[in-house]
Motif scaffolding. Structure first.
Motif, PDB file in Angstrom:
ATOM      1  N   VAL A  25       0.856  -1.191   0.000  1.00  0.00           N
ATOM      2  CA  VAL A  25       0.000   0.000   0.000  1.00  0.00           C
ATOM      3  C   VAL A  25       0.888   1.236   0.000  1.00  0.00           C
ATOM      4  CG1 VAL A  25      -1.774   1.250   1.277  1.00  0.00           C
ATOM      5  CG2 VAL A  25      -1.788  -1.244   1.243  1.00  0.00           C
ATOM      6  N   ASP A  26       0.577   2.205  -0.845  1.00  0.00           N
ATOM      7  CA  ASP A  26       1.381   3.423  -0.955  1.00  0.00           C
ATOM      8  C   ASP A  26       0.719   4.630  -0.310  1.00  0.00           C
ATOM      9  OD1 ASP A  26       3.401   2.137  -2.335  1.00  0.00           O
ATOM     10  OD2 ASP A  26       2.445   2.471  -4.279  1.00  0.00           O
ATOM     11  N   ILE A  28      -0.431   7.353   2.751  1.00  0.00           N
ATOM     12  CA  ILE A  28       0.142   8.059   3.898  1.00  0.00           C
ATOM     13  C   ILE A  28      -0.975   8.219   4.925  1.00  0.00           C
ATOM     14  CG2 ILE A  28       1.212  10.181   4.722  1.00  0.00           C
ATOM     15  CD1 ILE A  28       3.043   8.625   2.903  1.00  0.00           C
ATOM     16  N   VAL A  29      -0.746   7.728   6.140  1.00  0.00           N
ATOM     17  CA  VAL A  29      -1.749   7.806   7.209  1.00  0.00           C
ATOM     18  C   VAL A  29      -1.103   8.511   8.401  1.00  0.00           C
ATOM     19  CG1 VAL A  29      -3.266   6.490   8.720  1.00  0.00           C
ATOM     20  CG2 VAL A  29      -2.779   5.647   6.417  1.00  0.00           C
ATOM     21  N   LEU A  30      -1.707   9.598   8.829  1.00  0.00           N
ATOM     22  CA  LEU A  30      -1.199  10.413   9.937  1.00  0.00           C
ATOM     23  C   LEU A  30       0.259  10.813   9.719  1.00  0.00           C
ATOM     24  CD1 LEU A  30      -2.746   8.508  12.981  1.00  0.00           C
ATOM     25  CD2 LEU A  30      -3.601  10.576  11.879  1.00  0.00           C
ATOM     26  N   GLY A  31       0.614  11.063   8.474  1.00  0.00           N
ATOM     27  CA  GLY A  31       1.964  11.506   8.137  1.00  0.00           C
ATOM     28  C   GLY A  31       2.994  10.401   8.060  1.00  0.00           C
ATOM     29  N   MET A  32       2.563   9.156   8.186  1.00  0.00           N
ATOM     30  CA  MET A  32       3.479   8.024   8.139  1.00  0.00           C
ATOM     31  C   MET A  32       3.151   7.151   6.932  1.00  0.00           C
ATOM     32  SD  MET A  32       3.493   6.675  12.073  1.00  0.00           S
ATOM     33  CE  MET A  32       1.746   6.789  12.349  1.00  0.00           C
ATOM     34  N   PRO A  33       4.158   6.505   6.371  1.00  0.00           N
ATOM     35  CA  PRO A  33       3.845   5.502   5.352  1.00  0.00           C
ATOM     36  C   PRO A  33       2.964   4.417   5.969  1.00  0.00           C
ATOM     37  CG  PRO A  33       6.200   5.938   5.420  1.00  0.00           C
ATOM     38  CD  PRO A  33       5.588   6.655   6.582  1.00  0.00           C
ATOM     39  N   PHE A  34       2.140   3.786   5.159  1.00  0.00           N
ATOM     40  CA  PHE A  34       1.157   2.847   5.686  1.00  0.00           C
ATOM     41  C   PHE A  34       1.791   1.697   6.465  1.00  0.00           C
ATOM     42  CE2 PHE A  34      -1.809  -0.731   5.482  1.00  0.00           C
ATOM     43  CZ  PHE A  34      -2.902  -0.143   6.089  1.00  0.00           C
ATOM     44  N   LEU A  35       2.940   1.200   6.008  1.00  0.00           N
ATOM     45  CA  LEU A  35       3.578   0.091   6.717  1.00  0.00           C
ATOM     46  C   LEU A  35       4.003   0.502   8.126  1.00  0.00           C
ATOM     47  CD1 LEU A  35       4.547  -2.823   6.645  1.00  0.00           C
ATOM     48  CD2 LEU A  35       6.701  -2.013   5.670  1.00  0.00           C
ATOM     49  N   MET A  36       4.527   1.703   8.282  1.00  0.00           N
ATOM     50  CA  MET A  36       4.904   2.182   9.618  1.00  0.00           C
ATOM     51  C   MET A  36       3.655   2.366  10.481  1.00  0.00           C
ATOM     52  SD  MET A  36       7.000   5.590  10.759  1.00  0.00           S
ATOM     53  CE  MET A  36       8.500   5.088   9.976  1.00  0.00           C
ATOM     54  N   PHE A  37       2.601   2.925   9.893  1.00  0.00           N
ATOM     55  CA  PHE A  37       1.346   3.072  10.618  1.00  0.00           C
ATOM     56  C   PHE A  37       0.819   1.711  11.066  1.00  0.00           C
ATOM     57  CE2 PHE A  37      -3.325   3.108  10.395  1.00  0.00           C
ATOM     58  CZ  PHE A  37      -3.588   4.004  11.430  1.00  0.00           C
TER      59      PHE A  37
END
Length: 65
Positions: A25-26, A28-37
């Motif tokens: 997934v590419d 951005i969630v809460l300013g983070m890449p989805f994998l980090m989120f």
């Protein structure tokens, strides 16, 4: 092994198994890449599950005097 301890496997499955799909997934969630989120969310979920395991484990009950 007590069945309540199986809750401890859920974060492992969520992080390892879900990372396979979340890495594609590419967004951005809460300013983070989805994998980090995804990893941050599972860190919070793992903490809640460990609290549940701690509260329901009879080995942690205080001794009656």
């Amino acid at each position: 092994m007590k069945p309540i301890y199986l809750l401890g496997a859920i974060p492992f499955i969520g992080i390892v198994g879900g990372s396979i799909f979340a890495s594609k997934v590419d967004a951005i969630v809460l300013g983070m890449p989805f994998l980090m989120f995804w990893h941050v969310i599972w860190l919070v979920i793992a903490s809640v599950l460990m609290l549940i395991i701690y509260k329901f484990d009879p080995a942690n009950e205080e001794e009656q005097e």
